[in-house]
Design an enzyme around this catalytic site. Structure first.
Site, mmCIF file in Angstrom:
data_model
loop_
_atom_site.group_PDB
_atom_site.id
_atom_site.type_symbol
_atom_site.label_atom_id
_atom_site.label_comp_id
_atom_site.label_asym_id
_atom_site.label_seq_id
_atom_site.Cartn_x
_atom_site.Cartn_y
_atom_site.Cartn_z
ATOM 1 N N CYS C 101 -2.835 61.090 3.348
ATOM 2 C CA CYS C 101 -1.834 60.281 4.046
ATOM 3 C C CYS C 101 -0.714 59.801 3.098
ATOM 4 C CB CYS C 101 -2.558 59.109 4.705
ATOM 5 S SG CYS C 101 -1.773 58.454 6.180
ATOM 6 N N HIS C 102 -0.466 58.493 3.040
ATOM 7 C CA HIS C 102 0.590 57.957 2.182
ATOM 8 C C HIS C 102 0.203 57.955 0.711
ATOM 9 C CE1 HIS C 102 2.001 56.433 6.076
ATOM 10 N NE2 HIS C 102 3.169 56.192 5.539
#
Lengths: 168, 168, 168, 168, 168, 168
Positions: C101-102
């Site tokens: 993800c991030h």
């Protein structure tokens, strides 16, 4: 450089504290957050801001004015005698006293409302009238060194008059 | 009267949205909150503000600039192609593009960063540099119509330059 | 028994931290929560988890890999030079680096992204590409010792590849 | 592909729902969130997860097992006759019934506890014993198709036995 | 003046603690909040109340009764042997034991339920029956010195019987 | 059976609403929650309670009194003309008007304070005095049909006098 105290307590209205605080700085004034204690306070929704100084630490003579934001912080500020005395001396020394929204409660307990023309949030207008003020329903009211507004929507008008006063 | 879009999404930084929003109004500009939808958004701590219009409802030609607050809202704003296109057209039309803090992410995804000189919050400076910008660590950087700042403490400098630009 | 650091900071994504943390344990690995400090961190919605060790207390040589969950924790983790150095050394020593993800932001600031093939949450794909990575939109991407995924839905694929790598 | 219902209600324990939910998927099973209604539920700290189906929408015959996470969700789940009946039929059909932590309350109200050997969170062990179970204090207890554990720390052991059972 | 301990722990039901606490005072009794520790506890929605004393600080002989509010506090209270012993001694000394809603769990773990007639919140009636009680579905049940009710709606009946008992 | 309206608005003080509400019921009165709307309101910390009726739905003649809890709800209640008119008519009809803590604000805006003897929370005593009341600092003050108290600690005394009045 002029120095202005912006009063802070828990349950402060975010808009009414943030906007004047930075606006005064932009204009080149010293904008100082002052609360009963030099600690972190929480706004109505939980935003944290730290008072730069407690009311006990500051020297009245160094300040050129006080701005009092609304929310329910004024109900807490008016319980503090030193805060009230600071506001009263500002008023009596013809220095700036700016109050917006529910901050009228602080003016009432500072006993400076009798005979003035002012505005405030409409829910407290009975308190303001009972204290002897002439209540006016407009975005900003300037009565000598007392500048008052009704709420967040009036912030631009409120700060315009405050800056005009400070630059005189 | 000049019209400025202030972009809003969830997780917006309270200071960086509130201050520019009212400051533009005080100066006599129309300050309009624009989000992906015309609904209520929540700041990082839960402060509610309602977008005046959705990005779909507004007409690019009517606007003279855009201001993008920080927080984590920019990570959401950069997912919206219409928002990115709006920012890009502002930039290419030499209209004001103001971006503070994490708003640099929106500039990156709008593909307008390559070759510009700018600043941003320090945690995203690698992203900004990798996108081709010359990163400078100062309170406000003006590169033609792009005005950038690092964070809440820079708000006074940020707005001073934005107003100077809009009044030219 | 192999030892894996799972990085933690405030605003971590609950799914992306909880699943790898327990999954590694189930497989018989030591799964250790490591943060900038050895304190309690809070997820996006306020879930509390305590870092077992601070980054200062651990010894790089004892670890066989690092897993970096997403959320907005990566924006905080990338501000810490010791965290970045730990991740970089893992990568350069051909030990496991898992990022979902991030978490791609941490890889970018650790300067290990240039030339690799990887995936990430789509909102940061511009940052990843600008850093020199070949971005691929698939549930999990294995590029030697770098294993990346896009988000919570990819957790099963992500952990399958991580375990396969660790068992080689 | 085997299909497992993971039961959800408000106040679910985040760890005990998230880990089994993804773990079953990783192993290649269909992992389906089932609640009294097909709506969003909130964990103890407010994490949102949406039930894929309501208990009314699913067909018992299609499922090969049920996993019941803890927290205080079991106090709500045990109020629903259809949930209890679903669990009872699973148990009586020799399909998997996995229950961790406070989920023992659901087993009690499903009337399947009498005579079994099991474990649970220690605060409810009196309820489990009074219902006729032989309570054992160990990380995981397998009594034919009933697999029970004490709490989050036991998740790795819990899921190891659940997967072993499902793969028989 | 008779002295009553009102038990407190986190997740207490606000109604079931506030009403008995003040009601006993109004009637002229000493109403004392007692918890595992002499600290602030938080209700289900976060209301703060401070225990006057910890269970370690109080002297059984000075008290004429105990009232146990519901919510999920009883699941925490039943983990504390001193709390359970205090409740058991109250019961065995024929002093008042009042329990409402989920407080039945405390009675179960205090081993005082076998053979009594009582009521409780309906979700825990299986636990109460399994513990040997005769469960009755009515607003308040008085079995000698044990007075029980089902939930907040029964508070008026619950306190009427408690006061009647204490005034005998 | 006498019927009493207990006024509710957002930010109600939990203690001051819950205690009178149930206490009136215990004594055999009908206790009805009345707000500006017949909807769910939230206390200061978020406790939910639903108004049984809106002020528009009720018939003044059916009620024998009104009790006004404190918190910041009174600042909202005093903005509603129908609420104020209801309280004023109660007062003028010699029916019970009970007000505790900040509820004095509602009395002020209902214009019933001039000439009465009363108490209130100390932060609003200036407002009460300015409105013409004789302020007394004691736990409960009975001035004919007006019964007032200072705050949560006075609840037992407050309700004792209210019940005495209603039973006359």
């Amino acid at each position: 450089m002029k120095k202005i105290a912006v009063l802070i307590e828990d349950n402060f209205n975010e808009f009414e504290l943030i906007y004047p605080y930075y606006r005064l700085k932009e204009e080149g004034f010293e904008s100082i957050l002052v609360g009963p204690q030099a600690k972190v306070y929480h706004s109505k929704v939980g935003l944290e801001m730290k008072a730069d100084f407690s009311i006990d630490e500051i020297n009245f003579d160094e300040f050129d004015g006080v701005v009092i934001p609304g929310g329910y912080a004024p109900d807490l500020l008016r319980r503090n005698e030193k805060i009230l005395s600071f506001v009263r001396k500002m008023f009596e020394s013809n220095k700036l006293v700016g109050a917006i929204c529910h901050a009228g409660w602080v003016l009432i307990s500072a006993k400076i409302v009798n005979g003035v023309t002012m505005t405030c949030f409409y829910s407290i207008k009975d308190d303001v009238k009972n204290a002897g003020a002439k209540y006016v329903d407009q975005s900003v009211v300037v009565d000598n060194n007392l500048i008052t507004s009704r709420g967040p929507n009036d912030l631009p008008d409120f700060m315009k008059e405050i800056i005009k006063f400070l630059k005189k």
